[in-house]
Design a protein around this motif. Structure first.
Motif, short mmCIF file in Angstrom:
data_model
loop_
_atom_site.label_atom_id
_atom_site.label_comp_id
_atom_site.label_asym_id
_atom_site.label_seq_id
_atom_site.Cartn_x
_atom_site.Cartn_y
_atom_site.Cartn_z
N LEU A 154 0.82 -1.21 0.00
CA LEU A 154 0.00 0.00 0.00
C LEU A 154 0.86 1.27 0.00
N GLN A 155 1.87 1.29 0.88
CA GLN A 155 2.68 2.50 1.06
C GLN A 155 3.69 2.71 -0.06
N ARG A 156 4.28 1.63 -0.57
CA ARG A 156 5.39 1.77 -1.52
C ARG A 156 4.99 1.62 -2.97
N VAL A 157 3.81 1.05 -3.22
CA VAL A 157 3.43 0.77 -4.61
C VAL A 157 2.14 1.49 -4.99
N LEU A 158 1.05 1.18 -4.29
CA LEU A 158 -0.26 1.68 -4.71
C LEU A 158 -0.38 3.19 -4.56
N LEU A 159 -0.03 3.72 -3.39
CA LEU A 159 -0.15 5.17 -3.19
C LEU A 159 0.80 5.97 -4.08
N PRO A 160 2.08 5.59 -4.21
CA PRO A 160 2.94 6.35 -5.12
C PRO A 160 2.48 6.31 -6.57
N LEU A 161 1.87 5.19 -7.00
CA LEU A 161 1.39 5.08 -8.38
C LEU A 161 0.02 5.70 -8.58
N GLY A 162 -0.64 6.15 -7.49
CA GLY A 162 -1.97 6.73 -7.60
C GLY A 162 -3.08 5.74 -7.83
N LEU A 163 -2.85 4.46 -7.50
CA LEU A 163 -3.88 3.42 -7.65
C LEU A 163 -4.75 3.39 -6.40
N LEU A 164 -5.55 4.44 -6.21
CA LEU A 164 -6.28 4.62 -4.95
C LEU A 164 -7.48 3.68 -4.85
N SER A 165 -8.16 3.42 -5.95
CA SER A 165 -9.30 2.49 -5.90
C SER A 165 -8.84 1.09 -5.54
N ALA A 185 -5.00 3.25 7.22
CA ALA A 185 -4.80 3.10 5.79
C ALA A 185 -5.81 3.92 5.00
N LEU A 186 -7.06 3.94 5.44
CA LEU A 186 -8.08 4.73 4.75
C LEU A 186 -7.79 6.22 4.85
N GLN A 187 -7.27 6.66 5.98
CA GLN A 187 -6.89 8.07 6.11
C GLN A 187 -5.75 8.42 5.15
N ALA A 188 -4.79 7.52 5.03
CA ALA A 188 -3.68 7.76 4.08
C ALA A 188 -4.20 7.82 2.64
N ILE A 189 -5.16 6.95 2.31
CA ILE A 189 -5.74 6.96 0.96
C ILE A 189 -6.51 8.25 0.72
N SER A 190 -7.28 8.70 1.73
CA SER A 190 -8.03 9.95 1.59
C SER A 190 -7.09 11.14 1.38
N ALA A 191 -6.00 11.18 2.15
CA ALA A 191 -5.03 12.27 1.99
C ALA A 191 -4.40 12.24 0.60
N ALA A 192 -4.09 11.03 0.10
CA ALA A 192 -3.52 10.92 -1.24
C ALA A 192 -4.52 11.36 -2.31
N ARG A 193 -5.81 11.06 -2.10
CA ARG A 193 -6.83 11.47 -3.08
C ARG A 193 -6.98 12.99 -3.10
N GLN A 194 -6.96 13.63 -1.93
CA GLN A 194 -7.03 15.09 -1.88
C GLN A 194 -5.83 15.72 -2.57
N GLN A 195 -4.66 15.17 -2.30
CA GLN A 195 -3.46 15.69 -2.95
C GLN A 195 -3.53 15.50 -4.46
N GLN A 196 -4.07 14.37 -4.89
CA GLN A 196 -4.21 14.11 -6.33
C GLN A 196 -5.20 15.09 -6.96
N THR A 197 -6.31 15.39 -6.24
CA THR A 197 -7.30 16.34 -6.76
C THR A 197 -6.71 17.73 -6.88
N HIS A 198 -6.01 18.17 -5.83
CA HIS A 198 -5.37 19.49 -5.87
C HIS A 198 -4.33 19.54 -6.98
N GLY A 199 -3.62 18.43 -7.17
CA GLY A 199 -2.62 18.42 -8.24
C GLY A 199 -3.25 18.56 -9.61
N HIS A 200 -4.43 17.88 -9.82
CA HIS A 200 -5.11 17.98 -11.11
C HIS A 200 -5.63 19.40 -11.33
N SER A 201 -6.25 19.98 -10.27
CA SER A 201 -6.77 21.34 -10.42
C SER A 201 -5.65 22.34 -10.68
#
Length: 295
Positions: A154-165, A185-201
């Motif tokens: 989760l920490q080294r592969v999925l989150l860095p690659l943005g595979l949040l689902s 783990a769900l909090q880490a995924i939520s934080a990564a999704r927010q960061q991904q959204t801000h990055g897209h915007s």
């Protein structure tokens, strides 16, 4: 007088020791050829720092293990993989680790947990499919190392690659996660999704600003070109004789203003135009003979 229990038991212990010493000594099983090659490979890796020779020794040991039963020397196989992976890493050949290991284990889900953990040290994109297959295998989900490997994935592969689902599916669908670990783990995924959204915007805003800057630059370039053309036309216009200048001005008015020069209403404008050009010619050139102008 009672004897000391320890003293009275001493002959018995001596007798028992004598009996044990008279038993035949069981010889320890001789190490297999693969185990001997494993020791040689470890010596080449750690002592001699000959990483290529250590890797070749591991491959020789694997060839010998192919002739042994499938369930024999599992620890030796795992140790050979660890030494081989370390040798590849020392030679900066991380991209070959997973393919090198899979030629001996055939399928990712069959890898020992220790070997899989070492394979995660290479690029996340290179191991995502193999680790996914290992985690989905039912035989591996009951292993004690499963939760730690899932968290590592989760920490080294999925989150860095943005595979949040996929990360959410792993956390919610696995019974290996406790409530606390699942919440973290769900909090880490939520934080990564927010960061991904801000990055897209942010990237969209940057793209829009770049487009605006490009449009402004093109508009300014067009204005500069028009100004250069206008300056060139004006300089060429004033270099013409007065009669040709009047004719060019008249043609320009015909094209731009679209008035009829034969109309009586056009005569005052033509008179004014003649006076303007007469004054301009007097200002920018030596005095010329003025033409008589009829009122």
């Amino acid at each position: 007088m009672k004897s000391d229990p320890a003293t009275s038991a001493a002959p018995l212990r001596a007798l028992a020791g004598a009996l044990r010493s008279s038993e035949p000594v069981r010889a320890a099983p001789a190490p297999s050829a693969a185990a001997l090659l494993l020791e040689e490979a470890a010596d080449l890796l750690v002592v001699h720092l000959d990483f290529g020779a250590a890797l070749r020794t591991c491959e020789r040991a694997w060839q010998g293990l192919a002739e042994e039963p499938a369930g024999a020397s599992l620890e030796v196989k795992c140790s050979l993989c660890i030494v081989g992976i370390q040798a590849l890493a020392e030679m900066d050949r991380w991209q070959e680790v997973l393919s090198w290991v899979l030629q001996y284990y055939q399928a990712p889900e069959k890898l020992p947990p220790k070997v899989l953990e070492l394979c995660k040290m290479q690029e996340p994109g290179a191991v995502v499919d193999g680790v996914r297959a290992w985690l989905q295998d039912p035989d591996n989900q009951g292993l004690p190392e499963y939760r730690s490997l899932a968290e590592l994935h989760l920490q080294r592969v999925l989150l860095p690659l943005g595979l949040l689902s996929e990360a959410e599916e792993l956390v919610l669908g696995s019974a290996a996660f406790s409530e606390k670990h699942r919440l973290d783990a769900l909090q880490a995924i939520s934080a990564a999704r927010q960061q991904q959204t801000h990055g897209h915007s942010g990237s969209e805003e940057t793209r829009a600003l770049n487009q605006e800057d490009s449009s402004s630059h093109k508009f300014l370039s067009l204005l500069t070109l028009l100004r250069q053309l206008w300056d060139s036309a004006v300089s060429h216009f004033f270099s013409l004789p007065l009669s040709k200048s009047l004719l060019a001005a008249l043609l320009l008015c015909l094209l731009v203003l679209r008035f009829d020069p034969a109309s009586p209403r056009s005569l005052p404008f033509l008179y004014k135009l003649t006076q303007i050009f007469q004054r301009i010619r007097e200002a920018v050139s030596p005095p010329l003979c003025r033409l008589p102008i009829q009122h």
